[in-house]
Write an enzyme that holds these catalytic residues in place. Structure first.
Site, PDB file in Angstrom:
ATOM      1  N   CYS A   1     -13.460  10.497 -11.627  1.00  0.00           N
ATOM      2  CA  CYS A   1     -12.898  10.482 -11.725  1.00  0.00           C
ATOM      3  C   CYS A   1     -11.316   9.238 -11.019  1.00  0.00           C
ATOM      4  CB  CYS A   1     -11.589  11.567 -11.432  1.00  0.00           C
ATOM      5  SG  CYS A   1     -12.569  12.787 -12.266  1.00  0.00           S
TER       6      CYS A   1
ATOM      7  N   HIS B   1      -4.576  11.726  -8.485  1.00  0.00           N
ATOM      8  CA  HIS B   1      -6.112  11.387  -8.158  1.00  0.00           C
ATOM      9  C   HIS B   1      -6.613  10.347  -7.206  1.00  0.00           C
ATOM     10  CE1 HIS B   1     -10.486  12.990  -8.297  1.00  0.00           C
ATOM     11  NE2 HIS B   1     -10.021  13.173  -6.978  1.00  0.00           N
TER      12      HIS B   1
HETATM   13 CA    CA Z   1     -12.681  13.564 -14.604  1.00  0.00          CA
END
Ligand code: CA
Ligand code: CA
Length: 1005
Positions: free
Chosen positions: A618, A677
């Site tokens: 990610c 993130h």
């Molecule tokens: Ca991901």
């Protein structure tokens, strides 16, 4: 040269009617005197209604009022721009800000790392005085940059104020709301210790005083080091310190003619008056900060008097732009203080409230006391005015927009001195022109702040008009009406408050004003970007350009966008799925899940079958998308884990330049919703610090082990809701996007929707359960599809379908039940299944429909694409790995701009691709990131003893090693691997262009 007789002679030559009727001083006496001193007091964000002599009642400004009582007050004076930096640029250079940067203009606040934007060769107000032997100083806020090109903050800070006309500088180098929070004196940092340098992006950031929310925003520090210099900096002492420095300097220079440019940080946020002023006004900290400003004016004045200088000193008091409706401003307004009087609008915007400012001039014996002038004047005029004042020839000024307004100071000319005036807001397309009573604004709205909620720091524009008691015929319910005229015309003589846009009543005037305004705009070269520009290099054969080849020419500068019609100014919407595999949508061949909205998106545009993301997890994939750079290059090669303390300082590097930061320069407003993130809680790494204007989302994955905030929904820095169920998030995000599109339909805007779908936990909203044949996974994909349908509907409903480019893709390959569409591997590995994802582009009228393409594209190409379409120059100080893909999307070429692709697993370089050739490099589990150390079905080669070569043309599933048949290909790609390893690094190699990773043992958990 300094012969006083000559001085007087030249002064007369310059046409200055010095001795007014009431001036009793016989002209013959004057040559004995020194030329006049000049003190220019330049307040920050002080609005038209912010001082007593302009009508304020909730603040007391006896010292400023005294200037007016003993001098002249102007009612139609303007800053050249409604924004700090461009306004100061015009003041110093006598040029409209649209001429800055070699004709590209300066429109917004200058970034922290910007070099000096005033040409050291151009004439400035400082140089005008220096030419005549004056002592000159600038004290206070600078905000015009230091050093050449980029400011790395290494000493000496040259060129700087001292190279554009000031013998001496002391003050706040950028602005009091932005770092570095240190004082600069001349070209050095006060309290500088060479063993502890000031480092932009350095960790940990150095401490600086913080203030309660009521003081309005002070941005977090972004600098480490220089602890001593940071300790010296104290917001609440700044006003006093600057005043002391100014008094000392005046006293030291009293024997010479002098010019002081006193540029106070008051009353820019944060509102930090010295404690002795707190609570002294009737409108909170906002008024208290004005009280401090008034005290500063009084101290300067007293110093002039004490030194016997007050008669021979011209004092000018004005402000760099109008008042701002930040939190303190709102509190003041609620207390009955009208920051911009009855004018419409605020700082940043081009309505009168943004740039019509107090302007007072006092010069005993020359300027008639207690008078008022309605002459149209601008701060850009001070260059010519000071030129005339010091007996220099105004006619010699070349390339300046400055008009000598001395006659309006010392006399009462019957005719207007200025026939016209260009006025700039934050957004280039709202550039405006004043001529006589007419004010013409080239677009709808103010072109300033677009905060739509009363809680927004930058509340402004139509949304805030009613709060300020303003009404305007284009505004309804806090928005520009559907059907409002495309531009604005106001008759300021009968309607100073700009209540009535008379655009449709006076078409001839509109035409004339528009033509006049266009005569000031930079000359257009080339046409709309989609047709290509002169000077752009066309790529030849696929293999020809190496990574060192000249990059495509940067797109046209933002202001050229301003004159294009709205239909060619696209909005950008990026819909980013999480862990969605190459085969997970029906248009990519999945079974058991129907994705009609996404299929329509693809059918109406361009569907890529070779779309590469440069990471298989990610965080790095997100960093690459936003920066157009490989994760290793931008310092974010592995995923963050919020639940583990070693990731505490591992965030999105503030030095990186993001898509929203770039688009902001072209007037875009950006929204980020969903999963970030990239270290929301790491200093400098929050979406708002990465350039987004608005944000709604959770910090990372929805998983309890990601810490106590894993289910906390944030709006910007504030908690919107706690313990939000995962099931509720997608709808919430989609609602936000829909609302934003409605609100921002006048655009341009950028939306980055970062879904949790289909990352675990697989928790679709109840309405979607059972809607697919693939369990919760398929149901979740259904919800993603539904959300996409709602976003597309909002785009259509807002009438922006034909000027919105929508991109859909995923951050990495699939896990568990997902489909890689026959590719080998999935998330966590460098097989195609980890890095090849869906990629869809739709823009009716610009991207032909029904295209399915196997031309290699990457998520890093979005930054160059958006820059090109928005007319924004790509950063030139760094390598951007993304390439120009518009011709591919438009079906004009089938040649990829990418010569090589690099597959990293965390920090380990594992494969290099060239066209259809993909070479996997040897590796051991020790090289692998923790997520790939153990073999499993979808992890590809955990251990590889020798090079393996695949030909993806006929072996997309990476099953047949052909290394032995093609030794020359292996050799070539091995060499390329070595080259890129040296540049971007590897597990045990630090690359030459690799940003430091703020993480110990990145490959280990
Ligand atoms: Ca991901
Ligand atoms: Ca300002």
């Amino acid at each position: 040269m300094n012969n006083p007789l000559r001085w007087t002679f030249l002064l007369l030559l310059a046409g200055v009617a010095f001795a007014g009727k009431n001036d009793r001083a016989p002209a013959a006496e004057r040559p004995r005197k020194l030329p006049p001193n000049v003190v220019l007091i330049f307040a920050d964000d002080l609005g038209y209604g912010d001082v007593g002599c302009y009508g304020a009642t909730k603040v007391k400004t006896p010292n400023i009022d005294r200037l007016a009582k003993e001098g002249r007050r102007f009612t139609d004076a303007h800053s050249a721009s409604a924004v700090c930096t461009p306004s100061r640029y015009a003041l110093l250079t006598g040029e409209y800000p649209l001429r800055a940067n070699g004709g590209k203009g300066t429109w917004g606040p200058l970034p922290i790392t910007s070099g000096l934007i005033v040409d050291t060769k151009t004439l400035t107000i400082g140089k005008v005085f220096k030419n005549k032997g004056y002592a000159t100083a600038c004290m206070g806020k600078w905000h015009l940059g230091f050093k050449q090109g980029r400011n790395d903050w290494k000493l000496p800070l040259r060129p700087g104020p001292q190279d554009v006309g000031f013998d001496h500088y002391f003050g706040i180098p950028v602005v009091n709301s932005a770092p570095p929070y240190v004082y600069v004196e001349d070209d050095t940092i006060v309290g500088y210790d060479p063993s502890d340098p000031l480092v932009y992006g350095g960790r940990p950031v150095s401490p600086t005083p913080t203030f309660p929310e009521a003081a309005s925003r002070k941005s977090p520090n972004k600098f480490g080091g220089a602890l001593k210099a940071h300790r010296i900096y104290d917001d609440e002492k700044t006003g006093t310190l600057l005043t002391e420095k100014a008094v000392k300097w005046i006293t030291a220079n009293k024997k010479r003619p002098f010019f002081l440019y006193f540029s106070t940080p008051n009353i820019h946020h944060p509102f930090t008056p010295a404690p002795r002023f707190k609570g002294t006004s009737q409108c909170g900290l906002y008024g208290d900060f004005i009280h401090e400003l008034d005290w500063m004016v009084g101290e300067i004045f007293r110093c002039l008097e004490d030194n016997g200088l007050s008669d021979n000193t011209l004092v000018i008091f004005t402000s760099d732009n109008g008042g701002m409706l930040n939190l303190a401003g709102r509190v003041a307004m609620k207390a009955g203080h009208k920051i911009n009087g009855d004018l419409l609008g605020f700082k940043f915007g081009v309505w009168e409230g943004g740039h019509r400012v107090p302007f007072i001039a006092r010069w005993p014996g020359k300027i008639k006391a207690g008078t008022k002038s309605d002459q149209l004047i601008c701060q850009v005029d001070l260059l010519a005015t000071f030129t005339a004042l010091t007996g220099q020839d105004v006619r010699a000024l070349k390339g300046k927009d400055s008009v000598n307004i001395l006659p309006a100071l010392v006399g009462d000319p019957e005719k207007p001195l200025r026939t016209e005036l260009v006025l700039a807001p934050r957004q280039p397309r709202n550039l405006a022109i004043r001529k006589g009573k007419w004010m013409y604004i080239a677009a709808r709205g103010s072109g300033g702040f677009t905060g739509s909620r009363p809680g927004d720091h930058a509340w402004g524009g139509p949304a805030a008009a009613a709060f300020a008691g303003s009404a305007n015929s284009d505004i309804e319910n806090g928005r520009i009406k559907r059907g409002a005229p495309p531009a604005q015309l106001y008759d300021l003589e009968s309607d100073l408050a700009q209540t009535e846009n008379v655009y449709r009543e006076y078409p001839e005037v509109v035409k004339r004003m528009e033509a006049l305004l266009n005569s000031y705009r930079p000359k257009q070269k080339g046409d709309a970007p989609q047709r290509g520009r002169p000077g752009r290099k066309r790529r030849g054969k696929q293999m020809a350009p190496s990574s060192e080849a000249p990059r495509p020419q940067a797109a046209a500068p933002p202001e050229s966008r301003a004159s294009r019609t709205d239909t060619t100014t696209p909005n950008f919407v990026v819909i980013f799925a999480d862990d969605l595999g190459y085969g997970d949508l029906s248009c990519y061949g999945t079974t058991g899940v129907k994705t009609p909205h996404l299929d329509t998106l693809a059918a109406e545009g361009f569907r890529s079958t070779d779309f590469f993301v440069p990471a298989n997890v990610c965080s790095p994939s997100r960093a690459a998308l936003l920066t157009g750079r490989y994760p290793m290059r931008c310092g974010m090669p592995v995923a963050r884990n919020e639940g583990i303390s070693k990731y505490r300082h591992y965030g999105f590097a503030p030095e990186e330049i993001t898509i929203p930061e770039l688009l902001k320069t072209a007037g875009y407003r950006s929204l980020m919703v969903g999963k970030w993130h990239l270290g929301m809680e790491v200093e400098g790494s929050h979406p708002l610090e990465a350039g987004f204007d608005e944000h709604l989302g959770i910090p990372s994955n929805y998983a309890p082990r990601r810490g106590p905030n894993h289910n906390t929904l944030y709006r910007g820095n504030k908690v919107e809701a706690r313990n939000v169920p995962c099931e509720a998030l997608t709808k919430r995000y989609t609602d936000e996007v829909v609302e934003f599109i409605q609100r921002q339909k006048d655009g341009p805007f950028f939306i980055y929707v970062s879904h949790h779908i289909v990352h675990t936990p697989l928790r679709p909203r109840r309405a979607f359960i059972g809607t697919s044949k693939k369990g919760r996974y398929g149901d979740f994909v259904r919800e993603l599809d539904h959300s996409t349908g709602r976003i597309m509907k909002a785009i259509r409903d807002a009438g922006v379908d034909e000027r919105t480019l929508v991109v859909f893709t995923s951050d990495n390959g699939p896990t568990g039940p997902g489909s890689s569409g026959g590719l080998r591997g999935g998330k966590y590995c460098t097989m195609e299944g980890g890095h090849r994802v869906p990629g869809v582009f739709r823009w009716p009228g610009m991207i032909p429909p029904k295209q399915v393409s196997d031309v290699t594209l990457t998520s890093m190409d979005l930054l160059p694409l958006f820059c090109e379409l928005a007319g924004v120059k790509q950063p030139s100080d760094r390598k951007i790995d993304g390439e120009r893909i518009l011709p591919v999307l438009q079906g004009k070429t089938t040649v990829t701009p990418h010569e090589f692709l690099y597959y990293y697993n965390g920090t380990n370089l594992q494969a290099v691709r060239e066209g259809n050739w993909k070479l996997h490099l040897p590796r051991t589990p020790r090289d692998q990131p923790f997520w790939s150390k153990r073999p499993s079905k979808r992890k590809g080669f955990v251990t590889l003893g020798q090079h393996v070569l695949f030909n993806l043309r006929n072996d997309l599933g990476e099953g047949r090693d052909v290394a032995r048949q093609h030794p020359e290909v292996v050799a070539r790609l091995k060499k390329q691997a070595e080259a890129i390893r040296a540049e971007l690094g590897d597990v045990h190699v630090k690359g030459a262009d690799q940003r430091a990773i703020h993480l110990k043992d990145p490959q280990e958990r």
